[in-house]
Design an enzyme around this catalytic site. Structure first.
Site, mmCIF file in Angstrom:
data_model
loop_
_atom_site.group_PDB
_atom_site.id
_atom_site.type_symbol
_atom_site.label_atom_id
_atom_site.label_comp_id
_atom_site.label_asym_id
_atom_site.label_seq_id
_atom_site.Cartn_x
_atom_site.Cartn_y
_atom_site.Cartn_z
ATOM 1 N N SER A 252 0.816 -1.196 0.000
ATOM 2 C CA SER A 252 0.000 0.000 0.000
ATOM 3 C C SER A 252 0.853 1.251 0.000
ATOM 4 O O SER A 252 1.991 1.256 0.478
ATOM 5 C CB SER A 252 -0.931 -0.037 1.219
ATOM 6 O OG SER A 252 -0.899 1.187 1.896
ATOM 7 N N LYS A 253 0.261 2.281 -0.555
ATOM 8 C CA LYS A 253 0.919 3.570 -0.646
ATOM 9 C C LYS A 253 1.370 4.040 0.732
ATOM 10 O O LYS A 253 2.392 4.694 0.885
ATOM 11 C CB LYS A 253 -0.107 4.552 -1.225
ATOM 12 C CG LYS A 253 0.472 5.741 -1.877
ATOM 13 C CD LYS A 253 -0.507 6.416 -2.793
ATOM 14 C CE LYS A 253 -1.685 7.033 -2.047
ATOM 15 N NZ LYS A 253 -2.726 7.477 -2.958
ATOM 16 N N ARG A 254 0.593 3.671 1.729
ATOM 17 C CA ARG A 254 0.913 4.132 3.080
ATOM 18 C C ARG A 254 2.250 3.584 3.583
ATOM 19 O O ARG A 254 2.895 4.184 4.419
ATOM 20 C CB ARG A 254 -0.206 3.761 4.054
ATOM 21 C CG ARG A 254 -1.374 4.710 3.981
ATOM 22 C CD ARG A 254 -2.415 4.333 5.002
ATOM 23 N NE ARG A 254 -3.008 3.027 4.694
ATOM 24 C CZ ARG A 254 -4.005 2.847 3.846
ATOM 25 N NH1 ARG A 254 -4.531 3.879 3.249
ATOM 26 N NH2 ARG A 254 -4.481 1.650 3.613
ATOM 27 N N GLY A 256 4.795 3.399 1.847
ATOM 28 C CA GLY A 256 5.852 3.917 0.970
ATOM 29 C C GLY A 256 6.201 2.808 -0.013
ATOM 30 O O GLY A 256 5.727 1.680 0.104
#
Ligand code: GLU
Length: 482
Positions: A252-254, A256
């Site tokens: 996930s983007k969270r 990184g």
């Protein structure tokens, strides 16, 4: 039949590796089958729109080498290819379904819906639209629409039975119709919902194979009911398993490091990223691991797609990137590395030597500043224990005597070339009956102030050039003699 695939990104400003993989597989499949690969921008949700995001998508795909035959910037007979430019197109399709009794105008206000939802939820249920407005006779509904009453258009879902479709990877998927909500097709502002626009576009653009992430698997039965309501032929569905960080969590983007740019900015090569991403969920059926884009086109087949979740392995990507770096020509290496030299003030050093010492060692270009920091950022107070090395038979005392020999010899050199420095130091070692390592270790420590350096004493000396080398050697001699 001509294969027609599409990449349909929403312009959110990032290209998640999962989206990149969807684009790649759709591209490979189209190219492999002499088909058409199309780019469609899905920007129905204007709230999520990010300025410049569409251009970023074009730029990235081009950079990777994926060309599209139809798309917003190249045109094509099924355009426009940006949903926000197609807005007038969707309402007539929804109205057709209303006329045929397969959809209906819904006049329930937000407050009414909220009230009913609260009541259902208070009783422990999950709210789904109760079909109230589907009871309104068509003529009456048309009158209300004409009089200007706000409305949405909902699809009339079957109340019983099953909605099903076949997915090439997941097989036969069914969902009980009783669980399906009467999905909104046209919103109160006259705009289509994301789902509706997606289906209308895939059909009107004659997409034959829909390839996308499995997060759309659950919505696809609803999409299919739309195809059935219109009597349209369905595309072949190919849903791909998510790219996972580990067995439990999606990449996930969270966390990184989930977007293409995260990797290019760190100095991964696009060829390595593409190669690695291609293998996340697809295998060529043999042991091969390295593929250029044209080789992927050649090797790609739907049979190689896998149903099991693809686990993203950063170590493997790093390894692959290092392999790609080794295969660059020295000129190409220099082209990529230059940016990183500049970033740490090392732009002035001899690029040929830098390439020679760095190319075999660098795994990603962002490692460069940390590897050559000693060239520009020399700390003269390094610990003197660094001069001790068993294998080279050195310690601070031996090092002092080595530097006492090396300094005058090197300062006497008229030309500070690699050959000159090399011959000077090795002649000294031979004449003094020392191992080469006993001569070179102290010199390298004195020049770098650290034990781990790419390149040896001679290369570092020539990179630093004569004045700076002598300055550092003098500092070491002074400190060792105190
Ligand atoms: N616009 C969707 C996305 O960006 C793609 C959906 C699809 O491929 O059908 O995830």
């Amino acid at each position: 039949m001509t294969v027609r695939t599409r990449f349909a990104p929403s312009p959110t400003g990032f290209l998640h590796l999962g989206s990149l993989r969807a684009a790649l597989y759709a591209y490979l499949f189209a190219r492999k089958n002499d088909g058409v690969f199309m780019l469609r921008i899905e920007d129905t949700d204007q709230n999520r729109y990010v300025e410049g995001a569409t251009e970023m998508i074009y730029r990235t795909l081009r950079e990777i080498g994926m060309s599209w035959d139809e798309g917003p910037d190249v045109g094509g007979e099924f355009g426009p290819y940006i949903q926000s430019e197609r807005m007038a197109l969707y309402l007539p399709y929804a109205e057709q379904l209303v006329r045929e009794g397969k959809a209906y105008y819904c006049f329930c206000t937000k407050d009414e819906l909220d009230e009913r939802r609260a009541a259902v939820e208070a009783a422990g249920g999950t709210f789904k639209y109760d079909g109230k407005c589907s009871q309104i006779p068509y003529e009456e509904a048309i009158e209300r629409v004409k009089s200007g009453e706000p409305y949405v258009i909902r699809q009339k879902m079957p109340k019983s039975g099953e909605a099903s479709f076949d997915d090439l990877i997941y097989g036969h998927i069914t969902a009980p119709c009783s669980e399906l909500d009467d999905m909104v097709l046209i919103k109160a502002d006259g705009m289509p919902t994301y789902n509706f626009a997606n289906v209308i576009d895939d059909h009107t653009m004659q997409i034959t194979h829909v390839m996308r992430g499995n997060e759309y698997l659950a919505s696809t039965p609803k999409y299919n009911l739309l195809y059935e309501a219109f009597g349209w032929e369905k595309p072949v569905y190919i849903h791909m398993p998510q790219i996972m960080r580990d067995a439990h969590k999606k990449l996930s983007k969270r966390d990184g490091d989930a977007n293409y740019e995260d990797f290019t900015q760190k100095g991964y090569l696009k060829e390595a990223i593409i190669n690695y991403v291609a293998l996340l969920g697809w295998n060529p059926g043999d042991e091969r691991e390295f593929f250029t884009l044209p080789e992927l086109v050649e090797a790609f087949s739907l049979e190689g797609l896998s149903k099991s979740p693809a686990i993203f392995d950063p170590e493997k990507l790093l390894w692959m990137n290092a392999e790609y770096i080794r295969r660059l020509s020295p000129e190409e290496f220099d082209k990529y590395a230059r940016l990183w030299y500049e970033s740490c003030g090392a732009g002035k050093f001899d690029p040929a030597i830098l390439t020679r010492i760095l190319q075999p060692r660098v795994e990603i270009f962002s490692q460069i500043p940390g590897m050559i920091d000693f060239l520009t950022d020399f700390d003269p107070d390094y610990p003197l224990e660094l001069f001790t090395n068993k294998k080279s038979k050195t310690d601070p005392a031996v090092s002092l005597s080595v530097l006492d020999m090396a300094l005058p010899a090197l300062s006497a050199l008229p030309e500070f070339t690699e050959t000159a420095v090399h011959d000077t130091l090795l002649d000294l070692a031979r004449d003094a009956g020392l191992k080469n390592g006993t001569m070179l270790w102290p010199v390298r420590i004195a020049l770098a102030g650290k034990q781990v350096t790419p390149g040896g004493a001679i290369e570092i000396a020539v990179l630093l050039e004569k004045d700076e080398s002598l300055r550092r050697l003098n500092i070491a001699r002074q400190r060792l003699s105190m």
